[in-house]
Structures are given as structure tokens and as C-alpha cells.
Design a protein around this motif. Structure first.
Motif, PDB file in Angstrom:
ATOM      1  N   THR A 154      31.585  41.255  44.837  1.00  0.00           N
ATOM      2  CA  THR A 154      31.488  40.176  45.836  1.00  0.00           C
ATOM      3  C   THR A 154      31.026  40.775  47.162  1.00  0.00           C
ATOM      4  OG1 THR A 154      33.819  40.469  46.392  1.00  0.00           O
ATOM      5  CG2 THR A 154      33.281  38.780  44.767  1.00  0.00           C
ATOM      6  N   PRO A 155      30.255  40.003  47.964  1.00  0.00           N
ATOM      7  CA  PRO A 155      29.727  40.536  49.218  1.00  0.00           C
ATOM      8  C   PRO A 155      30.833  40.934  50.198  1.00  0.00           C
ATOM      9  CG  PRO A 155      28.612  38.500  48.604  1.00  0.00           C
ATOM     10  CD  PRO A 155      29.781  38.637  47.700  1.00  0.00           C
ATOM     11  N   VAL A 156      30.589  41.993  50.978  1.00  0.00           N
ATOM     12  CA  VAL A 156      31.531  42.431  52.008  1.00  0.00           C
ATOM     13  C   VAL A 156      31.528  41.413  53.141  1.00  0.00           C
ATOM     14  CG1 VAL A 156      32.031  44.225  53.717  1.00  0.00           C
ATOM     15  CG2 VAL A 156      31.221  44.863  51.429  1.00  0.00           C
ATOM     16  N   LYS A 157      32.708  41.016  53.603  1.00  0.00           N
ATOM     17  CA  LYS A 157      32.806  40.047  54.694  1.00  0.00           C
ATOM     18  C   LYS A 157      32.595  40.731  56.034  1.00  0.00           C
ATOM     19  CE  LYS A 157      36.049  36.848  52.442  1.00  0.00           C
ATOM     20  NZ  LYS A 157      37.401  36.221  52.538  1.00  0.00           N
ATOM     21  N   SER A 158      31.895  40.054  56.945  1.00  0.00           N
ATOM     22  CA  SER A 158      31.737  40.570  58.296  1.00  0.00           C
ATOM     23  C   SER A 158      33.051  40.423  59.059  1.00  0.00           C
ATOM     24  CB  SER A 158      30.609  39.830  59.021  1.00  0.00           C
ATOM     25  OG  SER A 158      29.348  40.202  58.491  1.00  0.00           O
ATOM     26  N   LYS A 174      39.984  47.119  59.181  1.00  0.00           N
ATOM     27  CA  LYS A 174      38.687  46.991  58.523  1.00  0.00           C
ATOM     28  C   LYS A 174      37.678  48.019  59.016  1.00  0.00           C
ATOM     29  CE  LYS A 174      40.193  43.327  56.404  1.00  0.00           C
ATOM     30  NZ  LYS A 174      40.565  43.415  54.974  1.00  0.00           N
ATOM     31  N   ASP A 183      28.758  42.378  62.476  1.00  0.00           N
ATOM     32  CA  ASP A 183      28.006  41.898  61.318  1.00  0.00           C
ATOM     33  C   ASP A 183      27.847  43.039  60.318  1.00  0.00           C
ATOM     34  OD1 ASP A 183      26.345  40.776  59.476  1.00  0.00           O
ATOM     35  OD2 ASP A 183      24.631  40.479  60.830  1.00  0.00           O
ATOM     36  N   GLN A 203      26.569  42.672  57.253  1.00  0.00           N
ATOM     37  CA  GLN A 203      25.403  42.407  56.417  1.00  0.00           C
ATOM     38  C   GLN A 203      25.743  42.408  54.922  1.00  0.00           C
ATOM     39  OE1 GLN A 203      22.166  45.043  57.713  1.00  0.00           O
ATOM     40  NE2 GLN A 203      23.130  45.109  59.742  1.00  0.00           N
ATOM     41  N   GLU A 204      26.925  41.869  54.605  1.00  0.00           N
ATOM     42  CA  GLU A 204      27.410  41.770  53.214  1.00  0.00           C
ATOM     43  C   GLU A 204      27.498  43.133  52.531  1.00  0.00           C
ATOM     44  OE1 GLU A 204      25.027  38.843  51.202  1.00  0.00           O
ATOM     45  OE2 GLU A 204      26.223  37.208  52.026  1.00  0.00           O
ATOM     46  N   GLY A 205      27.598  44.194  53.337  1.00  0.00           N
ATOM     47  CA  GLY A 205      27.689  45.550  52.794  1.00  0.00           C
ATOM     48  C   GLY A 205      26.347  46.212  52.598  1.00  0.00           C
ATOM     49  N   ASN A 206      25.260  45.478  52.834  1.00  0.00           N
ATOM     50  CA  ASN A 206      23.918  46.047  52.627  1.00  0.00           C
ATOM     51  C   ASN A 206      23.483  46.854  53.852  1.00  0.00           C
ATOM     52  OD1 ASN A 206      23.364  44.895  49.999  1.00  0.00           O
ATOM     53  ND2 ASN A 206      23.349  42.916  51.063  1.00  0.00           N
ATOM     54  N   LYS A 225      30.227  49.016  49.522  1.00  0.00           N
ATOM     55  CA  LYS A 225      29.925  47.683  48.992  1.00  0.00           C
ATOM     56  C   LYS A 225      30.943  47.264  47.932  1.00  0.00           C
ATOM     57  CE  LYS A 225      25.594  46.540  48.174  1.00  0.00           C
ATOM     58  NZ  LYS A 225      24.175  46.608  47.751  1.00  0.00           N
TER      59      LYS A 225
END
Length: 898
Positions: free
Chosen positions: A662-666, A799, A844, A846-849, A882
Motif C-alpha cells: 500500500t502507498p506510504v502516507k504523507s 514518522k 509530501d 510521494q507515496e514512498g516513490n 516503501k
């Protein structure tokens, strides 16, 4: 998944000259002139890459990167590394085995096979951190401390006994055997490995203790990693590392008669800290190297974390061969080591016939003859002070504002004297009074030279009629049972006992913070009531605030004979040149110079009494296990049967994940949990010592019916995440700028303005669904390689950490737990940017990207922004982040494999 291909370097696999049937990947047969210029430590990395090349995990391109080390070492280029083995100690090893047990449950839940969670390489765990100096200065101290160790740690030990049988390739050296790094040096290390196809290759190791680097003194490349990274190595993953620069350290001459290996390593530590070697290898060479014993080299290699290097490497040479023979290794092993290392171009000689490698930048140089007796302290291991200067530095530093060298005592309190009674004898307490004098830790107890010097000094002192004051808690914690044997043979045991240096146990003990309390509670009260600067002198490698004992503000590292000397003196505010230690039977003054043993005397005694049989007999007993260890009754099975009521072993919540990513939350509107300054150590973040009764962890244990006398230490309870989350940021010497610089494990809960324990504030933020960040200064995470210093903040809801710079292992551990390390731009900090820590921050992600080392902008709720550097240093670290950390990455990988 990419296809694993045949090794393209099979063509250079050939027979080792003189060893029929045994093969090796010959680096010389690469026919590349760059090999001869590589530092010896880099040649080991090259061999690992060549031998394991499968064009998937390790590629031909990685081999080329290492061959072109001279160019690439300054470019932060990533390479893979696959160690031959992993070594653990129990403080860091227990949570690692807990994780493996929890992963077996998790992989089954995800539809995989629990048996896949199993070490893929040799793993050794040495139980050496559990024993404490509760009893000291009596002949039965060893027996009582060991009994208490088993009483306090029965659950942990039973769990490890289960793991010993449940996992393959996993062996345990039971408690009472010695310190992990000394046992590694004397027994576990192979120097050369041989696989099932009779291919020989260099021993290499990563360990979950910072001082794993000690093994570099034997020519075995190794360093400390977080337990999280070690766990991935155990499960067959390569480590991603940046190809390091290698600083050459040229040694010439010989140590003077008055200097010890401890004085040498403290000198090297100071020089290398000044040079700046964080993240680099250090390689020692030059004619002076041949004048150092293997034990001296191990002492220097041991303290690599203190001088900031990844390793302090001494290549294999004749001294290595002599040590293997002295410690009882088989002649076949010795033959294999010598033949292999010579054939591979990894064997060092110092007769001028070998070309020196090329090193990074300017070479450091030290004439051993210039080394003087030294200590380090009072608060950091890199702060060397000559013995002759210590009294002046300490006394002048008492009233100066608080720094790493000074104490901030009010001017009218500097000469304070308070009389007190101890066992019917009256004493006067003054600043600098030595309350703990401990011969302890792997750094020195593995070195017969300094240990015998301490014994001979004790002998000479007793024969002169000298005594140790009753208020000094003296203790002896040898690194292996061999020390006990050669002490007995040298005839110094009785003299050590007379001075109170009775045997307290085989383990790290005082060096790790397991010092126990002072000899009498009255001393605690005197120190506390009068805010005295009390002192500890120990032969360890760490002296950070709050580590040795909460109430010793001046902690000095010293050689074992100097520990004895300061025990006799009773105060660090003492000049050995002008002040006598006491009077002999004839009423004459006795000075330290009158009882100090000569180097020649020590060396002659060591040569006479230490034999290979001492080592072979000792370790043959250890291999069978002790009676106490073997008597532990445990239920066996592939999966561990967790006991919910246990306050030692608890199923951690780290593996509650789905198979799909699942995408990483900002980060949105985060609060700052703590705003810290420079040199925040892993001892500050996750202390290993005492659990205070009124702390969140103490209250938790009391609520579960654990009396205070059975609290044990944070280090011993690392198998329980609920205790460790409450113990995070629990160091009594922690300074949080949110509190205006007040000392203590507290913070401000910003929404309400309440001052709470850091755990309680974190818990409120978690319940409100609010993320948190940490601000740090330079060298954030310095010290021991504690995975709980990352796991604890994770459980507290942190975090992101934003610091000026990071200690290498701690940065890796943060990523391993899915916490993002960001770094202020050069010259900037929270202070220079005008950040109080009471703002709110949005980042931000970036969803881990994220890209390696990219810029990341932090938005402040007052409209300001500042730019940081993302300290994901490799592409693999980006992948780990990620996935929410390295363990979830490995878990998903194994669960989805066929």
C-alpha cells in the motif's frame, strides 16, 4: 522475478596451491592491475562479489564498481555485501529471535510456509549482556550474580533454548561463557570458510553489536549493523552498502614501556574523530603494525564505533597465524588460512617487499613511541586526556558551564565536603570521588597484556600495604574463562581479591550499564542531596551520560591497570606524580610509579603462562553447555507458543500487514515529540540500564505484579515491545529543547501545554491520530547498534526524524522500521531556522516513490518552508521504505515465493 544465472566468474575458479582438492576464486586471475592497488579490506568485498555473482542479487557491474574503487569510493555508489555469518549478543539477539518467531506466525497467516523463516547462513548468539554486578567485592559474587542472572532471565533463556532447537544454522553460547567479541575472536571466527563444493573464501561477519569490529584485528572483515539488517542477512538478503572510502593509518615504532594498548586506542580514537571517518573503513599498515600483538590490534579494532569508522582493519599476517595457534585452532585450519590468504593476495608482510595499497586522501601517521598513558572522558569516548593532565582538566572543568568536558557546578560548591559514615568508618565526600572502578568490557579483557598488568599492579599494591577505600565498588568481569585460568597461573588472583576486584561474572556488565548500585545506599543519598560530581573509572569503550550509572556524572575509560590505580586513589581529582597512593609498612610514601609493572615483565609472564590448551579445554566445555543452561525445560515446535502474561517475551505488532503493498502516507500537520541537540546517543533513545519505578515502564511492570526488585533492566526486557515502547527516550540525562533545556525523559504535549513523559505524550498523539517528528542535531543515534532505538520511536508513532547528521547504523535502523531520516542542509539546524519544535509540519512523501538523497521540502504551519536531504542512500533502502521497513519487505518476498 529476474532469472538467477550461472556465475560468470567460474573461469577464475582454481585449486589453492598446496591444498589439493580445495578451490578458490582467484582475484589475481582477473588479470586486472587495479586489484593490487586496492586496500586489503576492499579486496575482501571484491571476493564476496565475484564469488556470489548471479547477475541478480550481485551483478558483474557490481564487481566492476569495486574494481574501480579509486574512482567510485568518492561517489556514494551502492554495492551489495553478503557476509559469511552473523553474530548476535542477547540484548540485541533476543528481539531478533522474537521477530523471527513472529514472522513465522505472519507468513503462515499470509499463506506461506513458516519453515521459510530460517537462518540461511551461520548464526551464533552469545549470552553476555544479562549478568549484572549486583554483588561485588566478595568471593561468592560470581556465584550470586550468576544465580540472580538465571532467576531474572529464566523466560528469556527458555525462549532462546526454544530458538536453538527451532531454527537451523543457529547456535548459542550459554551465559557464563564470556563476552561475545572475545568469544568470537578466540573461538567462533574461522578466518577461512569452506562451502559444500570445497571452495574456500574469507570469513566475514556482521553483528548486532557495534563492537563486532573487534574481529577486524584478526583480519576478518566485520562490523555492527542493526538487528533489523542482521535479520535480513540471516534470511539470505544481501546488505546494500555504499562503497566506502578507506583511510590509511600508518603506524611506526614501538609502544613505550609505560603505554598500553588502551592508551593506543584512545589516541587513535582522538586522531580519527578529528579526521572524520564516519562511514569509512580505516586500514592500519606500516612497520609499527608488526610490533603490535593480535590482542593489541583487536583492542584498536574494537573501538571503531568510537572513532566513527565502519571498520578498523588489520589484514591477515604472521601474527594472525600465531594467534590461531595460540588459541588452539587446528593445524588443518591454520594451514588452510595461510595457504588461502597467500594465494589470494590477502596476506600482509611488513618487510618492504609488498606494494602498499592506495588509500583515500591523506594518510594518518602515528609513531607508537609517542603514545602516553591516557583516559577518555568524562562523557564521551573520543575525548582523550593524558593521565598527567586529568586532575587539572577535571578540577578546572567543575565550575565551567556544562559541556562534554565540564559540569557547571556553582563556584561556591566546587570545594564542597560532606562527611558520611560507611560501615562504621567516617569518610569525606568530595567532587570526583570514585564510586565505581570496573575492569569490564570486550575492549580490554581480551588483551592479556593489559589484564596481566592490572594483576601485577594489584600484587605490587597489596605487597606495599595499599588498600582500596570502602566506598569504591570494585569489580572484575573477564571476557572469557581463559582469563581466570591465566590469572590463577600467574598467581595474581588473590591480590586482585584483596583489593576487592573479585570475579563478578563473565559478561559486559558495567560497560553496558549493568553496574548494579553503589556499595551502600548512603552514597546515592549523599550524591543526590549535594549534587556531587561522582566518578566511575572503567576499562570499557562507552561512557555516555547515564550509561554506567545514573548518578556518576564523570565516567572515564581507562586501561585495566589504571582502573586499579584510580580505585586505590579513590578520586579522579588526583595527581599520581605528586600524590602518594598511601604508605607502605615502613611508613614510606608509595607512588603509582613504585608499583607500576614494566612492559617487559608483563610480556614475559604472558609468554610463559598462556597455552593453547587453556583455550581448547575452555571452549570444549562451552560447546557442551553449562549445567544451568542444559537444565532449562522448554516445549519444542516450529512456532512459538506465546504467553500473554509474559513481561519478557511478547509477540510484537511489527508484522500486521497485507501481502499487497500500500502507498506510504504523507505527513500532515505533525507535532514534534522531541527537539534534541548534538550527540543524542542510542543510550538516550533506548537506555539499556535500570527501569525507574515511576517511569512508564516501571508503572507497567508494577501493574502486572512485578515487584521493583525484579524489574531487571531495559536491556534484559528487549523481547517485550510493550516495555520497550515505554522505555523509549527514558534516559534521565536526556535534554529536550521543548522543555527549555531541562534534563529528564519528558516533553511538552503541545496541544495542551502539559509536561508529560515522552511515552505518555506520544500515546496521546497516537490516540488522536496525529503523526509526530523528532528534531536532532549532529551525530544523531551515536553509540550502540540498538534496533530498539528505531523500533521504540516507531511504536511511539514517530514518522520522520530530521537531524543535522546521523550515525551510520542508526540511520539504517530507522529506515528498517519505516521511519524516514531527513537531514538539514549544510549549516542549517532547527535552531538556525528558528524552529522551536512547537510548530506543525507537513511533508509530501510521494507515496514512498522517493529518489536516493533527493530534496524533501518541509512545510511549517506558519507559512515557512525549509528543504532537507532525504537520507535514503541506496535504491534498496527506497524499496525498504516503501514496504514500511526491511522486515516487511523480506516477509512479503518470502510469503510470495514458491
Amino acid at each position: 522475478m529476474a532469472e538467477i544465472r550461472p556465475n560468470p566468474f567460474e573461469k577464475i575458479l582454481k585449486e589453492v596451491p598446496g591444498l589439493q582438492g580445495k578451490k578458490f576464486f582467484s582475484l589475481n586471475d582477473l588479470n586486472d592491475p587495479r586489484v593490487a592497488k586496492l586496500p586489503y579490506s576492499i579486496r575482501v568485498l571484491l571476493e564476496v562479489a565475484v564469488r556470489n555473482c548471479d547477475e541478480f542479487n550481485i551483478k558483474s557491474a557490481d564487481v566492476e564498481k569495486i574494481l574501480d574503487w579509486q574512482v567510485n569510493s568518492t561517489k556514494d555508489i551502492e554495492i551489495p555485501f553478503k557476509p559469511a555469518r552473523v553474530i548476535l549478543q542477547d540484548f540485541t539477539g533476543v528481539p531478533l529471535v522474537v521477530d523471527l518467531a513472529a514472522m513465522r506466525d505472519a507468513i503462515k497467516r499470509l499463506g506461506g510456509d513458516p519453515k521459510k523463516i530460517n537462518p540461511a547462513c551461520q548464526v551464533d548468539l552469545v549470552i553476555d549482556h544479562s549478568i549484572q554486578v549486583e554483588y561485588a567485592k566478595t568471593l561468592d559474587a560470581l556465584q550470586k550474580n550468576e544465580e540472580l542472572e538465571f532467576y531474572n532471565n529464566k523466560e528469556r533463556f527458555e525462549f532462546l533454548r526454544w530458538g536453538q532447537n527451532a531454527f537451523e544454522n543457529f547456535s548459542i553460547v550459554p551465559p557464563g561463557s564470556g563476552i561475545v567479541h572475545q568469544v568470537n575472536l578466540e573461538y567462533i571466527a574461522k578466518v577461512v570458510f569452506e562451502d559444500k563444493n570445497n571452495v574456500l573464501y574469507p570469513d566475514s561477519v556482521v553483528g548486532t553489536d557495534s563492537h563486532t569490529t573487534m574481529i577486524n584485528g584478526l583480519g576478518v572483515l566485520g562490523w555492527g549493523v542493526g538487528g533489523i539488517e542482521a535479520e535480513s542477512n540471516m534470511l539470505g538478503e544481501c546488505s546494500a552498502m555504499v562503497l566506502p572510502e578507506v583511510v590509511g593509518f600508518y603506524l611506526s615504532g614501538e609502544l613505550p614501556k609505560t603505554a598500553t594498548a588502551t592508551d593506543l586506542v584512545l589516541t587513535c580514537t582522538q586522531m580519527l574523530r578529528k579526521r572524520g571517518v564516519v562511514g569509512k573503513f580505516v586500514e592500519f599498515y606500516g612497520p609499527g603494525v608488526k610490533n603490535l600483538t593480535l590482542a593489541d590490534r583487536a583492542t584498536v579494532a574494537n573501538m571503531a564505533p568510537e572513532y566513527g569508522a565502519t571498520t578498523g582493519f588489520f589484514p591477515v599476517d604472521e601474527q594472525t597465524i600465531a594467534f590461531l595457534r595460540q588459541t588452539g585452532r587446528s593445524e588443518e585450519t591454520i594451514k588452510n588460512v595461510e595457504a588461502y590468504y597467500k594465494a589470494q593476495g590477502l596476506f600482509r608482510v611488513y618487510d618492504g617487499t609488498q606494494q602498499d595499497p592506495v588509500y583515500s586522501g591523506e594518510v594518518l601517521k602515528l609513531d607508537l613511541a609517542t603514545v602516553v598513558p591516557s583516559l577518555a572522558g568524562p562523557k564521551r569516548p573520543m575525548d582523550r586526556v593524558a593521565l598527567s593532565d586529568l586532575q587539572k582538566e577535571f578540577s578546572e572543568g567543575l565550575s565551567k558551564p556544562v559541556t562534554f568536558k565540564t559540569f557547571g557546578v556553582p563556584a561556591d560548591k566546587v570545594d564542597l565536603e560532606v562527611k558520611y559514615n560507611l560501615n562504621g568508618e567516617e569518610f569525606t565526600f568530595r567532587h570526583g570521588q570514585v564510586l565505581i572502578a570496573a575492569i569490564t568490557s570486550c575492549t580490554n579483557t581480551s588483551n592479556p597484556g593489559v589484564m596481566l598488568a592490572a594483576g601485577l599492579l594489584a600484587k605490587n599494591a597489596v605487597q606495599k600495604g595499599l588498600k582500596v577505600p570502602a566506598y569504591v565498588k570494585t569489580s572484575l568481569s573477564p571476557g572469557s574463562q581463559v582469563v581466570t585460568k591465566y590469572y590463577e597461573k600467574a598467581g595474581v588472583t588473590d591480590f586482585m581479591n584483596t583489593l576487592g576486584f573479585t570475579h563478578a561474572g563473565y559478561g559486559c556488565m558495567t560497560c553496558i550499564g549493568n553496574s548494579g548500585d553503589f556499595v551502600d545506599p548512603v552514597l546515592n543519598q549523599v550524591v543526590k542531596d549535594n549534587d556531587f560530581v561522582a566518578a566511575a573509572v572503567l576499562s570499557g569503550n562507552r561512557n555516555f551520560e547515564g550509561r554506567v550509572h545514573p548518578q556518576t556524572r564523570a565516567n572515564y575509560l581507562a586501561s585495566p591497570p589504571l582502573v586499579v590505580a584510580y580505585a586505590l586513589a579513590g578520586n579522579v581529582n588526583f595527581n599520581f606524580e605528586t600524590q602518594p597512593l598511601g604508605k607502605d609498612q615502613n611508613g614510606n610514601d608509595v607512588f603509582l610509579r613504585d608499583i607500576w609493572p614494566s612492559r617487559e615483565e608483563v610480556e614475559a609472564l604472558a609468554a610463559k603462562i598462556i597455552t593453547p590448551e587453556m583455550f581448547t579445554e575452555n571452549y570444549s566445555r562451552i560447546a557442551k553447555g553449562t549445567d544451568r543452561w542444559n537444565s532449562l525445560q522448554v516445549k519444542q515446535g516450529i512456532q512459538y507458543e506465546w504467553k500473554e502474561e509474559s513481561t519478557y517475551i511478547h509477540n510484537p505488532p511489527f508484522f500486521n500487514c497485507q501481502l499487497e503493498l500500500t502507498p506510504v502516507k504523507s505527513i500532515e500537520n505533525a507535532y514534534c515529540l522531541g527537539n534534541f541537540g548534538d550527540s543524542i546517543t542510542t543510550d538516550h533513545i533506548s537506555p539499556a540500564g535500570n527501569i525507574a519505578k515511576d517511569s512508564p515502564a516501571g508503572k507497567y511492570l508494577l501493574e502486572r505484579g512485578v515487584p521493583q526488585k525484579d524489574f531487571n533492566s531495559y536491556g534484559a526486557r528487549r523481547g517485550n515491545d510493550e516495555v520497550m515502547a515505554r522505555g523509549t527516550f527514558a534516559n534521565v540525562r536526556l535534554v529536550n529543547k521543548l522543555l527549555g533545556g531541562k534534563v529528564g525523559p519528558n516533553t511538552v504535549h503541545i496541544p495542551t501545554g502539559e509536561v508529560l513523559s515522552i511515552f505518555d505524550a506520544a500515546n496521546r498523539y497516537i490516540q488522536a491520530g496525529i503523526p509526530t517528528v523528532i528534531f536532532g542535531g549532529k551525530e544523531y543515534g551515536t553509540g550502540s547498534s540498538r534496533d530498539w532505538a528505531a523500533k521504540g520511536p516507531f511504536l511511539q508513532g514517530v514518522k520522520v526524524v530530521i537531524a543535522q547528521s546521523y550515525e551510520r547504523i542508526h540511520r539504517s535502523n530507522l529506515i528498517g522500521m519505516g521511519i524516514l531520516p531527513l537531514e538539514f542542509k549544510e549549516g542549517e539546524s532547527a535552531d538556525t531556522l528558528g524552529l522551536t519544535g512547537k510548530e506543525r509540519y507537513t511533508i509530501d512523501l510521494q507515496e514512498g516513490n522517493l529518489k536516493v538523497n533527493q530534496d524533501v521540502v518541509v512545510k511549517v504551519d506558519d507559512g515557512r518552508t525549509f528543504t532537507t536531504k532525504c537520507r535514503l542512500d541506496t535504491d534498496v533502502e527506497v524499496q525498504y521504505f516503501k514496504h514500511g521497513g526491511i522486515l516487511l519487505y523480506v516477509l512479503r518476498k518470502l510469503a510470495s515465493s514458491k
